[in-house]
Design a protein around this motif. Structure first.
Motif, PDB file in Angstrom:
ATOM      1  N   HIS A  27      -8.293   9.110   1.898  1.00 26.04           N
ATOM      2  CA  HIS A  27      -8.389   9.461   3.313  1.00 26.04           C
ATOM      3  C   HIS A  27      -8.530  10.986   3.434  1.00 26.04           C
ATOM      4  CE1 HIS A  27      -7.995   8.497   7.518  1.00 26.04           C
ATOM      5  NE2 HIS A  27      -7.040   9.403   7.678  1.00 26.04           N
ATOM      6  N   PRO A  28      -9.207  11.495   4.473  1.00 28.23           N
ATOM      7  CA  PRO A  28      -9.417  12.943   4.604  1.00 28.23           C
ATOM      8  C   PRO A  28      -8.158  13.779   4.721  1.00 28.23           C
ATOM      9  CG  PRO A  28     -10.925  11.727   6.023  1.00 28.23           C
ATOM     10  CD  PRO A  28      -9.960  10.730   5.485  1.00 28.23           C
TER      11      PRO A  28
ATOM     12  N   LEU B  36       0.861  -1.177   0.000  1.00 29.42           N
ATOM     13  CA  LEU B  36       0.000   0.000   0.000  1.00 29.42           C
ATOM     14  C   LEU B  36       0.896   1.225   0.000  1.00 29.42           C
ATOM     15  CD1 LEU B  36      -2.636  -0.835   2.778  1.00 29.42           C
ATOM     16  CD2 LEU B  36      -3.054  -0.815   0.314  1.00 29.42           C
ATOM     17  N   SER B  37       0.549   2.210  -0.810  1.00 31.85           N
ATOM     18  CA  SER B  37       1.270   3.486  -0.775  1.00 31.85           C
ATOM     19  C   SER B  37       0.280   4.591  -0.425  1.00 31.85           C
ATOM     20  CB  SER B  37       1.934   3.775  -2.121  1.00 31.85           C
ATOM     21  OG  SER B  37       0.971   3.844  -3.165  1.00 31.85           O
ATOM     22  N   GLY B  38       0.663   5.439   0.533  1.00 36.68           N
ATOM     23  CA  GLY B  38      -0.146   6.583   0.906  1.00 36.68           C
ATOM     24  C   GLY B  38       0.432   7.844   0.287  1.00 36.68           C
ATOM     25  N   HIS B  39      -0.422   8.713  -0.226  1.00 36.10           N
ATOM     26  CA  HIS B  39       0.033   9.901  -0.958  1.00 36.10           C
ATOM     27  C   HIS B  39      -0.465  11.186  -0.288  1.00 36.10           C
ATOM     28  CE1 HIS B  39       1.389   7.403  -4.409  1.00 36.10           C
ATOM     29  NE2 HIS B  39       0.454   6.586  -3.930  1.00 36.10           N
ATOM     30  N   ALA B  40       0.208  12.271  -0.600  1.00 36.12           N
ATOM     31  CA  ALA B  40      -0.065  13.547   0.062  1.00 36.12           C
ATOM     32  C   ALA B  40      -1.490  14.047  -0.159  1.00 36.12           C
ATOM     33  CB  ALA B  40       0.937  14.596  -0.418  1.00 36.12           C
ATOM     34  N   ASP B  41      -2.136  13.632  -1.243  1.00 31.75           N
ATOM     35  CA  ASP B  41      -3.512  14.060  -1.492  1.00 31.75           C
ATOM     36  C   ASP B  41      -4.539  13.163  -0.802  1.00 31.75           C
ATOM     37  OD1 ASP B  41      -3.292  11.770  -2.976  1.00 31.75           O
ATOM     38  OD2 ASP B  41      -3.875  12.657  -4.899  1.00 31.75           O
ATOM     39  N   GLY B  42      -4.070  12.243   0.058  1.00 31.92           N
ATOM     40  CA  GLY B  42      -4.963  11.358   0.798  1.00 31.92           C
ATOM     41  C   GLY B  42      -5.233  10.031   0.119  1.00 31.92           C
TER      42      GLY B  42
ATOM     43  N   CYS C 270      -2.883  13.680  10.434  1.00 29.29           N
ATOM     44  CA  CYS C 270      -2.832  14.898  11.232  1.00 29.29           C
ATOM     45  C   CYS C 270      -4.203  15.336  11.754  1.00 29.29           C
ATOM     46  CB  CYS C 270      -2.210  16.023  10.419  1.00 29.29           C
ATOM     47  SG  CYS C 270      -3.072  16.372   8.866  1.00 29.29           S
ATOM     48  N   ASP C 271      -5.291  14.657  11.372  1.00 27.94           N
ATOM     49  CA  ASP C 271      -6.619  15.034  11.875  1.00 27.94           C
ATOM     50  C   ASP C 271      -6.959  14.349  13.191  1.00 27.94           C
ATOM     51  OD1 ASP C 271      -6.921  12.474  10.972  1.00 27.94           O
ATOM     52  OD2 ASP C 271      -8.650  12.871   9.693  1.00 27.94           O
ATOM     53  N   LYS C 272      -5.992  13.635  13.777  1.00 25.14           N
ATOM     54  CA  LYS C 272      -6.155  12.952  15.068  1.00 25.14           C
ATOM     55  C   LYS C 272      -7.240  11.866  15.029  1.00 25.14           C
ATOM     56  CE  LYS C 272      -4.887  17.029  17.837  1.00 25.14           C
ATOM     57  NZ  LYS C 272      -5.282  17.845  19.024  1.00 25.14           N
TER      58      LYS C 272
ATOM     59  N   GLU D 298     -11.987  -3.474   0.314  1.00 18.78           N
ATOM     60  CA  GLU D 298     -12.215  -2.696  -0.902  1.00 18.78           C
ATOM     61  C   GLU D 298     -12.408  -1.205  -0.619  1.00 18.78           C
ATOM     62  OE1 GLU D 298     -11.683  -3.796  -3.854  1.00 18.78           O
ATOM     63  OE2 GLU D 298     -11.267  -5.807  -3.083  1.00 18.78           O
ATOM     64  N   GLY D 299     -11.938  -0.739   0.554  1.00 14.14           N
ATOM     65  CA  GLY D 299     -11.891   0.689   0.831  1.00 14.14           C
ATOM     66  C   GLY D 299     -13.073   1.271   1.562  1.00 14.14           C
ATOM     67  N   GLN D 300     -14.052   0.449   1.979  1.00 15.52           N
ATOM     68  CA  GLN D 300     -15.202   0.976   2.717  1.00 15.52           C
ATOM     69  C   GLN D 300     -14.829   1.205   4.185  1.00 15.52           C
ATOM     70  OE1 GLN D 300     -14.753  -2.096   1.724  1.00 15.52           O
ATOM     71  NE2 GLN D 300     -15.711  -3.616   3.051  1.00 15.52           N
ATOM     72  N   VAL D 301     -15.382   2.241   4.791  1.00 14.51           N
ATOM     73  CA  VAL D 301     -15.080   2.563   6.195  1.00 14.51           C
ATOM     74  C   VAL D 301     -15.749   1.543   7.106  1.00 14.51           C
ATOM     75  CG1 VAL D 301     -15.339   4.265   8.031  1.00 14.51           C
ATOM     76  CG2 VAL D 301     -14.836   5.023   5.705  1.00 14.51           C
ATOM     77  N   LEU D 302     -14.946   0.953   8.002  1.00 18.26           N
ATOM     78  CA  LEU D 302     -15.462  -0.011   8.971  1.00 18.26           C
ATOM     79  C   LEU D 302     -15.591   0.594  10.366  1.00 18.26           C
ATOM     80  CD1 LEU D 302     -13.421  -3.225   8.001  1.00 18.26           C
ATOM     81  CD2 LEU D 302     -15.706  -2.566   7.243  1.00 18.26           C
ATOM     82  N   GLN D 303     -14.554   1.287  10.820  1.00 20.93           N
ATOM     83  CA  GLN D 303     -14.534   1.876  12.153  1.00 20.93           C
ATOM     84  C   GLN D 303     -13.778   3.199  12.133  1.00 20.93           C
ATOM     85  OE1 GLN D 303     -13.066  -2.102  13.926  1.00 20.93           O
ATOM     86  NE2 GLN D 303     -13.841  -0.983  15.705  1.00 20.93           N
TER      87      GLN D 303
END
Length: 522
Positions: free
Chosen positions: A174-175, A146-152, A193-195, A203-208
């Motif tokens: 991500h926000p 997985l790679s995370g990018h600056a635009d979320g 940084c949003d704590k 598949e990317g759905q929010v669980l918790q």
């Protein structure tokens, strides 16, 4: 899983001296720390510093201050370290097997974000994005990233999806920039940084969502680490480590009590030991702290210490010798009670759907499918290469380090003297695997089975009750004894394939018999 402070490996400084990255060797014998001055410190398993070496810039004319080390990882054989730098190069250092071995650069890859092949010394592009990479992590098997990018954006890529059928490419947004990114066994967990810490499905759905934005003592999440089994995740922030454990029966993440460490300051790097028994944290002030990780510990027969690292992994330590072995469910199932059998050499543990067997002497572990049997099995460990298991009139054979049942047959005779297994004990021409089993169908009939092909090689009927049998090392000859103390050698002629029966008279108990150059002991 709980964290307990063990020791300080590297004392913090009274100024900013960021620990840039940490790494544990796969064989658990080495631990590497890279500091802000671009020096790699090497520690042994006990946390004692044993060696160090300096990294190098892409070009000496730019000077040692021209770059920063961004990350590093050990090779699978624990003899090399790959180091990624901000001057767009990856150096692979050969550090050797022993402390003090000369450190030399054996590979180098000038690149941006790409796939490096150490065999060809070439690199290739995995995928392109228009946003800076701020985090990178792999799944438990190491076959997906997985790679995370600056635009979320979080992007998923598989070298091998292992039959999961999960999609590749852009997975979620991500926000905020996902600086703390972890890939657990059952979901993806992201912090920033949003704590907030958010768990996403496959598949990317929010669980918790765990929201700490109203907690004035909480700061942004800078780094995350996943346990080797993927059952636990730790997030690092300011003076605090937050621990999350997967609850398989409820299918959710549970937060454990956070580990508060005053004056630790911002945590900049985390590394989990490959056996899951400890976690190391590096800080912005240059300190490195070591923590013990476990759910619980107990002492077995005053000889062994059982450390339940998480639900699916147990570390077994021999208190007299100090040797350790890891019993891990690769299927992610919860390990129930662990037993040590066979003269304190073999490990046996059940999960809901599998059976784990381990050899403490050779460190070989097997996990085979094993639906609930009520715990009525009987285990025999007379053979050092295979475990014999009797359950409900069925004999099952499990070869250590093999995750499939070698073979199963029906028999009511559970005496190990009435069963003989030979597994590759002597090489034969034209046969890579030579695995054979001889056992009793009834008290007067012997069956011989080829375990590789799963076929019956034949049966031998006798006129009297058989009370002992043994195959020779190649599995081509059979020696057995009946109740009348008569010993017979039964075998196939190697060229004509003609059955031959050679009786040998014997009076009294058989101690040792020399047969065709091979010793059979009873």
């Amino acid at each position: 899983m709980h964290l307990k402070y063990v020791k300080t490996l590297l004392p913090p400084q009274e100024a900013l001296a960021r620990v840039t990255c940490l790494a544990w060797a796969p064989n658990n014998s080495k631990f590497a720390v890279c500091t802000i001055d671009r020096v790699v410190l090497l520690y042994d398993e006990q946390g004692e510093r044993r060696d160090k070496f300096s990294t190098k810039p892409i070009d000496p004319k730019y000077g040692k201050q021209s770059y920063a080390v961004k990350d590093m990882v050990f090779s699978p054989d624990s003899t090399k370290i790959a180091i990624g730098q901000s001057d767009n190069i990856i150096f692979v250092y050969r550090i050797g097997e022993n402390w003090g071995d000369k450190k030399v650069i054996c590979n180098k890859f000038v690149q941006t974000v790409r796939l490096a092949n150490t065999q060809t010394n070439r690199s290739s592009t995995i995928y392109d994005t228009e946003s800076l990479v701020v985090s990178l992590t792999s799944n438990v098997s190491g076959k997906g990233i997985l790679s995370g990018h600056a635009d979320g954006t979080v992007v998923r890529y598989f070298f091998d999806d292992e039959g999961s059928g999960e999609s590749q490419g852009k997975l979620l947004v991500h926000p905020c920039p996902p600086y703390a990114l972890a890939w657990g066994a059952n979901s993806i967990i992201v912090g920033g940084c949003d704590k907030k810490i958010v768990a996403y499905g496959r598949e990317g759905q929010v669980l918790q969502t765990f929201d700490y934005s109203r907690d004035r003592t909480e700061k942004e999440f800078m780094v995350a680490a996943t346990s080797p089994t993927g059952q636990s995740v730790v997030f690092g922030s300011y003076d605090r480590l937050r621990v999350f454990n997967w609850a398989p029966r409820r299918g959710v993440w549970d937060e454990a009590k956070p580990k508060e460490i005053p004056y630790l300051y911002t945590i900049t790097a985390l590394a989990w030991k490959k056996d899951g028994s400890c976690l190391c944290a590096g800080t912005v002030c240059g300190g490195v702290e070591q923590f013990d990780c476990c759910l619980r510990k107990n002492i077995y027969r005053n000889k062994f210490e059982m450390t339940y690292v998480d639900l699916s992994q147990v570390i077994v330590k021999n208190l007299s010798t100090g040797t350790r072995a890891a019993l891990k469910s690769h299927c992610g199932y919860e390990i129930e009670e662990v037993k040590i059998m066979g003269k304190d050499r073999y490990l046996v543990a059940h999960t809901s759907d599998t059976l784990l067997l381990g050899d403490l002497l050779t460190n070989k572990v097997s996990e085979v499918p094993w639906p609930g049997s009520g715990g009525n099995e009987k285990f025999f460990f007379e053979n050092e290469t295979v475990c014999m298991i009797f359950n409900a009139g069925e004999l099952s054979l499990v070869e250590y380090a093999n995750n499939e049942i070698l073979g199963s047959v029906r028999t009511e005779f559970m005496n190990p003297h009435l069963i003989s297994v030979r597994l590759n004990e002597r090489k034969q021409r034209g046969a890579e695997d030579n695995k054979k089993l001889a056992y009793l169908i009834d008290i007067k009939t012997i069956a011989i089975v080829d375990l590789v092909g799963g076929r019956n090689l034949g049966t031998i009927s006798h006129d009297s009750k058989i009370d002992w049998l043994e195959l020779n090392e190649t599995g081509r000859k059979l020696l057995f004894r009946d109740k009348k103390m008569r010993v017979r050698v039964k075998y196939k002629h190697p060229e004509e394939n003609i059955p031959m029966d050679t009786p040998i008279s014997c009076s009294g108990a058989l101690q040792e018999l020399l047969c065709d150059g091979l010793h059979f002991t009873y």
